[in-house]
Design a protein around this motif. Structure first.
Motif, PDB file in Angstrom:
ATOM      1  N   LEU A  44       0.850  -1.166   0.000  1.00  0.00           N
ATOM      2  CA  LEU A  44       0.000   0.000   0.000  1.00  0.00           C
ATOM      3  C   LEU A  44       0.899   1.233   0.000  1.00  0.00           C
ATOM      4  CD1 LEU A  44      -2.506  -1.197   2.737  1.00  0.00           C
ATOM      5  CD2 LEU A  44      -2.822  -1.304   0.271  1.00  0.00           C
ATOM      6  N   ASP A  45       0.845   1.985  -1.070  1.00  0.00           N
ATOM      7  CA  ASP A  45       1.666   3.184  -1.190  1.00  0.00           C
ATOM      8  C   ASP A  45       1.055   4.307  -0.348  1.00  0.00           C
ATOM      9  OD1 ASP A  45       3.741   4.767  -2.015  1.00  0.00           O
ATOM     10  OD2 ASP A  45       3.183   4.786  -4.119  1.00  0.00           O
ATOM     11  N   ASN A  46       1.890   5.245   0.072  1.00  0.00           N
ATOM     12  CA  ASN A  46       1.468   6.360   0.937  1.00  0.00           C
ATOM     13  C   ASN A  46       0.789   5.836   2.201  1.00  0.00           C
ATOM     14  OD1 ASN A  46       2.372   8.515  -0.740  1.00  0.00           O
ATOM     15  ND2 ASN A  46       0.653   8.087  -2.098  1.00  0.00           N
ATOM     16  N   ALA A  47       1.342   4.773   2.758  1.00  0.00           N
ATOM     17  CA  ALA A  47       0.734   4.098   3.909  1.00  0.00           C
ATOM     18  C   ALA A  47       0.707   4.966   5.156  1.00  0.00           C
ATOM     19  CB  ALA A  47       1.471   2.796   4.197  1.00  0.00           C
ATOM     20  N   HIS A  48       1.511   6.003   5.207  1.00  0.00           N
ATOM     21  CA  HIS A  48       1.484   6.896   6.367  1.00  0.00           C
ATOM     22  C   HIS A  48       0.095   7.505   6.551  1.00  0.00           C
ATOM     23  CE1 HIS A  48       2.911   9.181   2.862  1.00  0.00           C
ATOM     24  NE2 HIS A  48       2.134  10.147   3.333  1.00  0.00           N
ATOM     25  N   ARG A  49      -0.677   7.562   5.477  1.00  0.00           N
ATOM     26  CA  ARG A  49      -2.042   8.082   5.580  1.00  0.00           C
ATOM     27  C   ARG A  49      -2.942   7.146   6.388  1.00  0.00           C
ATOM     28  NH1 ARG A  49      -2.514  10.060  -0.683  1.00  0.00           N
ATOM     29  NH2 ARG A  49      -1.023  11.755  -0.505  1.00  0.00           N
ATOM     30  N   LEU A  50      -2.564   5.867   6.461  1.00  0.00           N
ATOM     31  CA  LEU A  50      -3.342   4.903   7.247  1.00  0.00           C
ATOM     32  C   LEU A  50      -3.180   5.128   8.749  1.00  0.00           C
ATOM     33  CD1 LEU A  50      -2.584   1.612   5.282  1.00  0.00           C
ATOM     34  CD2 LEU A  50      -4.681   2.962   5.223  1.00  0.00           C
ATOM     35  N   ALA A  51      -2.109   5.753   9.151  1.00  0.00           N
ATOM     36  CA  ALA A  51      -1.864   5.968  10.574  1.00  0.00           C
ATOM     37  C   ALA A  51      -2.973   6.805  11.209  1.00  0.00           C
ATOM     38  CB  ALA A  51      -0.511   6.638  10.784  1.00  0.00           C
ATOM     39  N   PRO A  95      -6.531   4.049  12.887  1.00  0.00           N
ATOM     40  CA  PRO A  95      -6.039   2.799  13.473  1.00  0.00           C
ATOM     41  C   PRO A  95      -6.963   1.612  13.201  1.00  0.00           C
ATOM     42  CG  PRO A  95      -6.155   4.550  15.128  1.00  0.00           C
ATOM     43  CD  PRO A  95      -6.746   5.082  13.870  1.00  0.00           C
ATOM     44  N   THR A  96      -8.249   1.862  13.049  1.00  0.00           N
ATOM     45  CA  THR A  96      -9.189   0.779  12.763  1.00  0.00           C
ATOM     46  C   THR A  96      -8.854   0.116  11.430  1.00  0.00           C
ATOM     47  OG1 THR A  96     -10.893   1.993  13.953  1.00  0.00           O
ATOM     48  CG2 THR A  96     -11.639   0.204  12.528  1.00  0.00           C
ATOM     49  N   LEU A  97      -8.493   0.925  10.450  1.00  0.00           N
ATOM     50  CA  LEU A  97      -8.144   0.386   9.149  1.00  0.00           C
ATOM     51  C   LEU A  97      -6.876  -0.458   9.230  1.00  0.00           C
ATOM     52  CD1 LEU A  97      -9.055   0.282   6.243  1.00  0.00           C
ATOM     53  CD2 LEU A  97      -7.815   2.389   5.822  1.00  0.00           C
ATOM     54  N   LEU A  98      -5.896   0.017   9.989  1.00  0.00           N
ATOM     55  CA  LEU A  98      -4.668  -0.768  10.162  1.00  0.00           C
ATOM     56  C   LEU A  98      -4.971  -2.102  10.839  1.00  0.00           C
ATOM     57  CD1 LEU A  98      -2.101   1.970  11.233  1.00  0.00           C
ATOM     58  CD2 LEU A  98      -2.101   0.638   9.127  1.00  0.00           C
ATOM     59  N   THR A  99      -5.839  -2.095  11.841  1.00  0.00           N
ATOM     60  CA  THR A  99      -6.215  -3.323  12.533  1.00  0.00           C
ATOM     61  C   THR A  99      -6.938  -4.267  11.573  1.00  0.00           C
ATOM     62  OG1 THR A  99      -6.408  -2.117  14.602  1.00  0.00           O
ATOM     63  CG2 THR A  99      -7.475  -4.253  14.508  1.00  0.00           C
ATOM     64  N   THR A 100      -7.774  -3.713  10.707  1.00  0.00           N
ATOM     65  CA  THR A 100      -8.483  -4.522   9.721  1.00  0.00           C
ATOM     66  C   THR A 100      -7.499  -5.230   8.797  1.00  0.00           C
ATOM     67  OG1 THR A 100     -10.375  -3.030   9.792  1.00  0.00           O
ATOM     68  CG2 THR A 100     -10.209  -4.477   7.876  1.00  0.00           C
ATOM     69  N   PHE A 101      -6.491  -4.517   8.346  1.00  0.00           N
ATOM     70  CA  PHE A 101      -5.472  -5.143   7.508  1.00  0.00           C
ATOM     71  C   PHE A 101      -4.736  -6.238   8.279  1.00  0.00           C
ATOM     72  CE2 PHE A 101      -5.509  -1.216   4.774  1.00  0.00           C
ATOM     73  CZ  PHE A 101      -5.918  -1.870   3.628  1.00  0.00           C
ATOM     74  N   ALA A 102      -4.435  -5.977   9.539  1.00  0.00           N
ATOM     75  CA  ALA A 102      -3.733  -6.966  10.355  1.00  0.00           C
ATOM     76  C   ALA A 102      -4.580  -8.217  10.544  1.00  0.00           C
ATOM     77  CB  ALA A 102      -3.360  -6.356  11.701  1.00  0.00           C
ATOM     78  N   ARG A 103      -5.883  -8.073  10.617  1.00  0.00           N
ATOM     79  CA  ARG A 103      -6.789  -9.212  10.824  1.00  0.00           C
ATOM     80  C   ARG A 103      -7.181  -9.906   9.520  1.00  0.00           C
ATOM     81  NH1 ARG A 103     -10.861  -6.544  15.259  1.00  0.00           N
ATOM     82  NH2 ARG A 103      -9.344  -6.447  16.937  1.00  0.00           N
ATOM     83  N   ALA A 104      -6.872  -9.334   8.409  1.00  0.00           N
ATOM     84  CA  ALA A 104      -7.289  -9.894   7.117  1.00  0.00           C
ATOM     85  C   ALA A 104      -6.775 -11.315   6.931  1.00  0.00           C
ATOM     86  CB  ALA A 104      -6.804  -8.996   5.975  1.00  0.00           C
ATOM     87  N   ARG A 105      -5.613 -11.590   7.430  1.00  0.00           N
ATOM     88  CA  ARG A 105      -5.030 -12.926   7.308  1.00  0.00           C
ATOM     89  C   ARG A 105      -5.929 -13.976   7.966  1.00  0.00           C
ATOM     90  NH1 ARG A 105       1.003 -14.129   9.352  1.00  0.00           N
ATOM     91  NH2 ARG A 105       0.391 -15.871  10.646  1.00  0.00           N
ATOM     92  N   ASP A 106      -6.362 -13.685   9.201  1.00  0.00           N
ATOM     93  CA  ASP A 106      -7.229 -14.620   9.912  1.00  0.00           C
ATOM     94  C   ASP A 106      -8.605 -14.702   9.262  1.00  0.00           C
ATOM     95  OD1 ASP A 106      -5.218 -15.138  11.738  1.00  0.00           O
ATOM     96  OD2 ASP A 106      -5.889 -13.558  13.116  1.00  0.00           O
ATOM     97  N   ASP A 157       9.106   3.236  15.795  1.00  0.00           N
ATOM     98  CA  ASP A 157       8.953   1.912  16.389  1.00  0.00           C
ATOM     99  C   ASP A 157       7.493   1.496  16.403  1.00  0.00           C
ATOM    100  OD1 ASP A 157      11.498   2.735  18.775  1.00  0.00           O
ATOM    101  OD2 ASP A 157      11.680   1.647  16.892  1.00  0.00           O
ATOM    102  N   ALA A 158       6.811   1.708  15.303  1.00  0.00           N
ATOM    103  CA  ALA A 158       5.377   1.420  15.235  1.00  0.00           C
ATOM    104  C   ALA A 158       5.098  -0.046  15.521  1.00  0.00           C
ATOM    105  CB  ALA A 158       4.845   1.781  13.851  1.00  0.00           C
ATOM    106  N   GLN A 159       4.055  -0.289  16.267  1.00  0.00           N
ATOM    107  CA  GLN A 159       3.604  -1.643  16.557  1.00  0.00           C
ATOM    108  C   GLN A 159       2.110  -1.708  16.266  1.00  0.00           C
ATOM    109  OE1 GLN A 159       4.757  -1.999  20.665  1.00  0.00           O
ATOM    110  NE2 GLN A 159       6.667  -3.013  20.104  1.00  0.00           N
ATOM    111  N   PHE A 160       1.704  -2.789  15.654  1.00  0.00           N
ATOM    112  CA  PHE A 160       0.305  -2.967  15.314  1.00  0.00           C
ATOM    113  C   PHE A 160      -0.261  -4.074  16.204  1.00  0.00           C
ATOM    114  CE2 PHE A 160       2.622  -1.564  11.565  1.00  0.00           C
ATOM    115  CZ  PHE A 160       1.957  -0.376  11.302  1.00  0.00           C
ATOM    116  N   ILE A 161      -1.413  -3.839  16.791  1.00  0.00           N
ATOM    117  CA  ILE A 161      -2.012  -4.779  17.729  1.00  0.00           C
ATOM    118  C   ILE A 161      -3.113  -5.563  17.023  1.00  0.00           C
ATOM    119  CG2 ILE A 161      -3.304  -5.016  19.879  1.00  0.00           C
ATOM    120  CD1 ILE A 161      -1.899  -2.470  20.823  1.00  0.00           C
ATOM    121  N   GLN A 162      -3.060  -6.871  17.162  1.00  0.00           N
ATOM    122  CA  GLN A 162      -4.077  -7.749  16.589  1.00  0.00           C
ATOM    123  C   GLN A 162      -4.533  -8.697  17.688  1.00  0.00           C
ATOM    124  OE1 GLN A 162      -2.750 -10.236  13.394  1.00  0.00           O
ATOM    125  NE2 GLN A 162      -4.665 -11.328  13.271  1.00  0.00           N
TER     126      GLN A 162
END
Length: 182
Positions: free
Chosen positions: A1-8, A11-22, A40-45
């Motif tokens: 995803l280009d220009n991903a800094h816009r996702l910051a 946070p709900t959208l970032l979590t959705t991407f993190a959960r997409a695998r499951d 040191d960004a960390q994403f919580i799933q």
């Protein structure tokens, strides 16, 4: 995803991407591309902390951007030339439109366009790279501003590159301002 800094900002959208695998049961990896550092960004799933793997690529230099834009311009000219040949072949088969295009100005040759574009880039790229090294943004701005840059040439006027660039200087400043405010 280009220009991903816009996702910051979402946070709900970032979590959705993190959960997409499951959610889909497939092995998924996302590559988040950003011109800004994530620190040191960390994403919580669901209680698990996902530490992204950071890969850093240097930004394009003005010289590299210039070469990329020149190459892209040549590809576009070649595509236009190919279309012209196809149009002429169509005209050969059907001559009904052979002389219906009479303009007061003569179109610029590919060599003239290339020369003008290269001269435009010399001034433009150095100016705009102070605001952004995002190749996509610079390419879009170059396309729009080059059309204004060559207007006098298309009308048959003979102006040196410095005078052509002076005509669009305010437009360049506005473009740079818009890039900085994003």
């Amino acid at each position: 995803l280009d220009n991903a800094h816009r996702l910051a900002a979402n946070p709900t959208l970032l979590t959705t991407f993190a959960r997409a695998r499951d959610a889909c049961g497939a092995k998924l990896r996302f590559i988040l591309i950003s011109s800004r550092g994530w620190g040191d960004a960390q994403f919580i799933q669901e209680g698990l902390i996902l530490n992204p793997i950071f890969v850093t690529f240097p930004a394009y230099s003005p010289s590299e951007i210039n070469k990329i834009l020149q190459h892209s311009f040549q590809i576009q000219l070649n595509e236009v030339a190919k279309q012209r040949v196809e149009d002429k072949l169509d005209g050969y088969i059907d001559n009904s439109n052979s002389n219906s295009n009479s303009n007061s100005s003569t179109p610029l040759t590919d060599a003239q366009l290339t020369s003008a574009y290269n001269a435009f880039l010399v001034s433009f790229v150095d100016s705009v790279c102070r605001a952004s090294t995002n190749l996509r943004d610079i390419a879009v701005a170059a396309k729009d501003l080059f059309a204004k840059y060559i207007e006098p040439l298309q009308k048959g006027q003979s102006l040196p590159p410095a005078a052509l660039y002076t005509r669009i200087r305010q437009d360049v400043k506005n473009t740079i301002h818009n890039m900085q405010s994003r």
